[in-house]
Design a protein around this motif. Structure first.
Motif, PDB file in Angstrom:
ATOM      1  N   CYS A  36       2.534   1.682  -3.466  1.00  0.00           N
ATOM      2  CA  CYS A  36       1.619   2.177  -4.508  1.00  0.00           C
ATOM      3  C   CYS A  36       1.305   3.660  -4.305  1.00  0.00           C
ATOM      4  O   CYS A  36       1.259   4.435  -5.264  1.00  0.00           O
ATOM      5  N   GLU A  37       1.124   4.013  -3.064  1.00  0.00           N
ATOM      6  CA  GLU A  37       0.853   5.416  -2.738  1.00  0.00           C
ATOM      7  C   GLU A  37       2.024   6.312  -3.164  1.00  0.00           C
ATOM      8  O   GLU A  37       1.843   7.329  -3.831  1.00  0.00           O
ATOM      9  N   LYS A  38       3.234   5.910  -2.819  1.00  0.00           N
ATOM     10  CA  LYS A  38       4.407   6.715  -3.176  1.00  0.00           C
ATOM     11  C   LYS A  38       4.613   6.740  -4.691  1.00  0.00           C
ATOM     12  O   LYS A  38       4.911   7.785  -5.267  1.00  0.00           O
ATOM     13  N   GLN A  39       4.438   5.584  -5.315  1.00  0.00           N
ATOM     14  CA  GLN A  39       4.653   5.514  -6.762  1.00  0.00           C
ATOM     15  C   GLN A  39       3.742   6.492  -7.489  1.00  0.00           C
ATOM     16  O   GLN A  39       4.147   7.131  -8.457  1.00  0.00           O
ATOM     17  N   SER A  40       2.515   6.624  -6.994  1.00  0.00           N
ATOM     18  CA  SER A  40       1.558   7.493  -7.681  1.00  0.00           C
ATOM     19  C   SER A  40       1.861   8.981  -7.463  1.00  0.00           C
ATOM     20  O   SER A  40       1.405   9.827  -8.207  1.00  0.00           O
ATOM     21  N   ARG A  41       2.637   9.273  -6.440  1.00  0.00           N
ATOM     22  CA  ARG A  41       2.893  10.688  -6.122  1.00  0.00           C
ATOM     23  C   ARG A  41       4.298  11.175  -6.464  1.00  0.00           C
ATOM     24  O   ARG A  41       4.595  12.348  -6.323  1.00  0.00           O
ATOM     25  N   ALA A  57       8.045   9.498 -12.318  1.00  0.00           N
ATOM     26  CA  ALA A  57       7.854   8.217 -12.999  1.00  0.00           C
ATOM     27  C   ALA A  57       9.154   7.479 -13.273  1.00  0.00           C
ATOM     28  O   ALA A  57       9.139   6.275 -13.505  1.00  0.00           O
ATOM     29  N   PHE A  93       4.297  -1.546 -12.660  1.00  0.00           N
ATOM     30  CA  PHE A  93       5.417  -0.599 -12.590  1.00  0.00           C
ATOM     31  C   PHE A  93       6.667  -1.089 -11.874  1.00  0.00           C
ATOM     32  O   PHE A  93       7.733  -0.492 -12.004  1.00  0.00           O
ATOM     33  N   GLN A 120       0.827  -1.210   0.000  1.00  0.00           N
ATOM     34  CA  GLN A 120       0.000   0.000   0.000  1.00  0.00           C
ATOM     35  C   GLN A 120       0.860   1.258   0.000  1.00  0.00           C
ATOM     36  O   GLN A 120       0.611   2.214  -0.734  1.00  0.00           O
ATOM     37  N   TRP A 153      11.370   1.322  -8.633  1.00  0.00           N
ATOM     38  CA  TRP A 153      10.844   0.818  -7.352  1.00  0.00           C
ATOM     39  C   TRP A 153      11.185  -0.650  -7.153  1.00  0.00           C
ATOM     40  O   TRP A 153      10.806  -1.494  -7.963  1.00  0.00           O
ATOM     41  N   GLN A 193      -1.220  -5.327  -7.935  1.00  0.00           N
ATOM     42  CA  GLN A 193      -1.083  -3.878  -7.727  1.00  0.00           C
ATOM     43  C   GLN A 193       0.265  -3.320  -8.142  1.00  0.00           C
ATOM     44  O   GLN A 193       0.373  -2.161  -8.510  1.00  0.00           O
ATOM     45  N   ILE A 194       1.302  -4.132  -8.077  1.00  0.00           N
ATOM     46  CA  ILE A 194       2.631  -3.599  -8.415  1.00  0.00           C
ATOM     47  C   ILE A 194       3.129  -4.043  -9.791  1.00  0.00           C
ATOM     48  O   ILE A 194       4.099  -3.493 -10.310  1.00  0.00           O
TER      49      ILE A 194
END
Ligand SMILES: *Cc1c(COP(=O)(O)O)cnc(C)c1O
Length: 227
Positions: free
Chosen positions: A58-63, A66, A87, A55, A70, A83-84
């Motif tokens: 995913c939160e960090k990746q979206s913010r 690019a 990316f 979680q 990760w 979910q991962i």
């Protein structure tokens, strides 16, 4: 973050960086750290970050930018792979056939080939996951049946102890196993041996690590609740 905190982060990062030979990849372990702290290290030019919790990752990746690579370094549950898969750059702790099956399926769905490290059980603690040496050798010698998964090497964690003889010995066992796998796997070259954290990176590098996962030495102590 205050200006002072940024300066401290930069200083710790430079210290860690300068202690790592050029052929060894540095993954900055950012679990429990804020988006702002990751961004600050990114601005110093760092791109490889490691996270343990889906979680949070995913939160960090979206913010965050690019072009961050990760690394998932935690214990991966099959039901979280989806979910991962779109990316993630490298998954360190693959520890079961069932997980390989799931990774293959989810990678195919998003049209990717996922790169993974197989986790080896070397530490004395029972809590650490992974394949045994025998299982690993059997796995790489059999025909590779996961078309969307590519194995890049091994990941291991030493026993959490101050006894350098124990830790050094465990890393040596892992390095020897890595060499054995390279010799035996006819397929694509294995090039990554992920071992070493803040407390034991020098021992790991001396034993042949090609990738270290460092959190505390870069970001400072984590709050006590983190594991
Ligand atoms: C937290 C963690 C690290 C980093 O540990 P530090 O002691 O903070 O450097 C490395 N690898 C794994 C698997 C971790 O969970």
């Amino acid at each position: 973050m205050t200006e002072e905190e940024r300066v401290e982060l930069a200083a710790r990062y430079q210290t860690v960086r300068s202690g790592i030979p050029a052929h060894v990849t540095l993954v900055a372990v950012s679990k429990t750290r804020s988006v702002e702290e990751v961004q600050a290290l990114y601005e110093l030019g760092h791109r490889a970050f490691g996270e343990n919790y889906i979680q949070e990752l995913c939160e960090k990746q979206s913010r965050l930018p690019a072009d961050i690579e990760w690394h998932f370094i935690g214990h991966l549950q099959s039901n979280k792979v989806k979910q991962i898969a779109p990316f993630v750059h490298l998954i360190h702790g693959v520890d079961s056939i069932r997980l390989l099956d799931e990774l293959d399926k989810r990678a195919a769905q998003v049209g990717r080939v996922l790169e993974v490290l197989l986790q080896v059980h070397i530490a004395q603690e029972d809590t650490k996951h992974g394949f045994s040496a025998e299982e690993l050798l059997a796995l790489v010698e059999a025909p590779w049946r996961w078309q969307h998964v590519r194995i890049r090497g091994l990941m291991g964690m030493a026993t959490n102890t101050d006894d350098e003889a124990v830790v050094g010995m465990e890393f040596a066992v892992l390095a020897a196993l890595f060499q054995q796998l390279r010799d035996r796997s006819g397929g694509p070259a294995l090039d990554t041996l992920s071992m070493g954290m803040s407390g034991d990176a020098p021992l790991a590098i001396a034993a042949g690590s090609t990738l270290v996962r460092i959190g505390t030495a870069i970001f400072g102590e984590r709050p006590a609740k983190a594991s």
